[in-house]
Write a protein that holds these residues in place. Structure first.
Motif, mmCIF file in Angstrom:
data_model
loop_
_atom_site.group_PDB
_atom_site.id
_atom_site.type_symbol
_atom_site.label_atom_id
_atom_site.label_comp_id
_atom_site.label_asym_id
_atom_site.label_seq_id
_atom_site.Cartn_x
_atom_site.Cartn_y
_atom_site.Cartn_z
ATOM 1 N N ALA A 116 11.253 -9.645 -2.297
ATOM 2 C CA ALA A 116 10.460 -8.896 -1.450
ATOM 3 C C ALA A 116 11.024 -7.465 -1.163
ATOM 4 N N GLU A 117 12.254 -7.648 -1.175
ATOM 5 C CA GLU A 117 13.059 -6.303 -1.236
ATOM 6 C C GLU A 117 12.780 -5.124 -2.025
ATOM 7 N N LEU A 119 10.076 -3.703 -2.609
ATOM 8 C CA LEU A 119 9.047 -2.919 -1.923
ATOM 9 C C LEU A 119 9.609 -2.190 -0.659
ATOM 10 N N THR A 120 10.560 -2.777 -0.055
ATOM 11 C CA THR A 120 10.893 -2.156 1.233
ATOM 12 C C THR A 120 12.280 -1.486 1.287
ATOM 13 N N ASN A 121 13.196 -1.756 0.149
ATOM 14 C CA ASN A 121 14.606 -1.161 -0.045
ATOM 15 C C ASN A 121 14.524 -0.102 -0.920
ATOM 16 N N HIS A 147 4.873 3.190 -6.658
ATOM 17 C CA HIS A 147 5.304 2.435 -5.586
ATOM 18 C C HIS A 147 6.538 3.398 -4.742
ATOM 19 N N TRP A 148 7.400 3.856 -5.977
ATOM 20 C CA TRP A 148 8.479 5.064 -5.274
ATOM 21 C C TRP A 148 7.901 6.155 -4.804
ATOM 22 N N TYR A 151 6.591 5.559 -1.249
ATOM 23 C CA TYR A 151 7.613 4.926 -0.537
ATOM 24 C C TYR A 151 7.886 5.538 0.914
ATOM 25 N N SER A 152 7.660 5.167 2.033
ATOM 26 C CA SER A 152 7.460 5.715 3.427
ATOM 27 C C SER A 152 8.686 5.418 4.317
ATOM 28 N N GLY A 153 9.594 4.718 3.613
ATOM 29 C CA GLY A 153 10.746 4.135 4.383
ATOM 30 C C GLY A 153 11.683 5.319 4.745
ATOM 31 N N GLN A 155 15.064 4.699 4.600
ATOM 32 C CA GLN A 155 16.424 4.765 4.255
ATOM 33 C C GLN A 155 16.823 6.057 3.201
#
Length: 176
Positions: A116-117, A119-121, A147-148, A151-153, A155
């Motif tokens: 799962a990480e 898509l989140t990290n 996806h990149w 990406y809206s995180g 980090q």
């Protein structure tokens, strides 16, 4: 033969353990016909705990080993490099090697695939998008570049220059 992607990270004696992890994966899986490919190395803040900054990268190789055999090899490499398997999930690491994907397998056991990480990290997604830009996530069916790009995180990470020892079947992705 199956393609396997690994996430590699360290925040303790980072340069030493990142290089040791790449060499150990190379020695365990690479061959003339099936080299180990690696992304650039990225530096990022720790996630989930207050700690030293991490070095992270993604590697991939084609192998005929099973998921169980690959997982066992990863755990043995971690242990040989001082990884404390009993440490809490969010804590400092000498070396952490996670199997991110095994071809397009989707499963929860013996390990979660895809992880799962991914898509989140950012420290997993950016190097994965660099290493395998047209590869599609087996669940979303979107490329890792897509996806990149979306990406809206929060980090923050930055690529760093890290020179690896010459290994006969190591391909470093330095095109970016």
């Amino acid at each position: 033969m199956s393609w396997v992607w690994f996430g590699i990270g360290s925040n303790r004696d980072r340069e030493h353990y990142i290089k040791a992890g790449v060499k150990a994966l190379h020695d365990a899986f690479a061959s003339e016909q099936h080299p180990l490919y690696i992304s650039r190395v990225f530096e990022s803040d720790s996630v989930g705990f207050a700690g030293s900054r991490f070095y992270n990268l993604v590697a991939c190789v084609e192998t005929n080993r099973s998921i169980d055999a690959i997982q066992a090899a990863c755990k043995a490499i971690e242990k040989a490099n001082g990884h404390d398997g009993s440490a809490t999930r969010f804590s400092p690491r000498t070396l952490d090697i996670d199997m991110l994907m095994y071809d397009a397998v989707v499963s929860d056991t013996p390990v979660q695939l895809p992880r799962a990480e991914i898509l989140t990290n950012a420290f997993v997604l950016w190097p994965l998008a660099e290493l395998s830009p047209t590869l599609r996530h087996p669940v979303t069916d979107r490329t890792f570049t897509e996806h990149w790009s979306n990406y809206s995180g929060e980090q923050k990470l930055e690529p760093i220059s890290l020179v690896f020892d010459a290994l006969p079947y190591l391909v470093i992705d330095d095109k970016n």
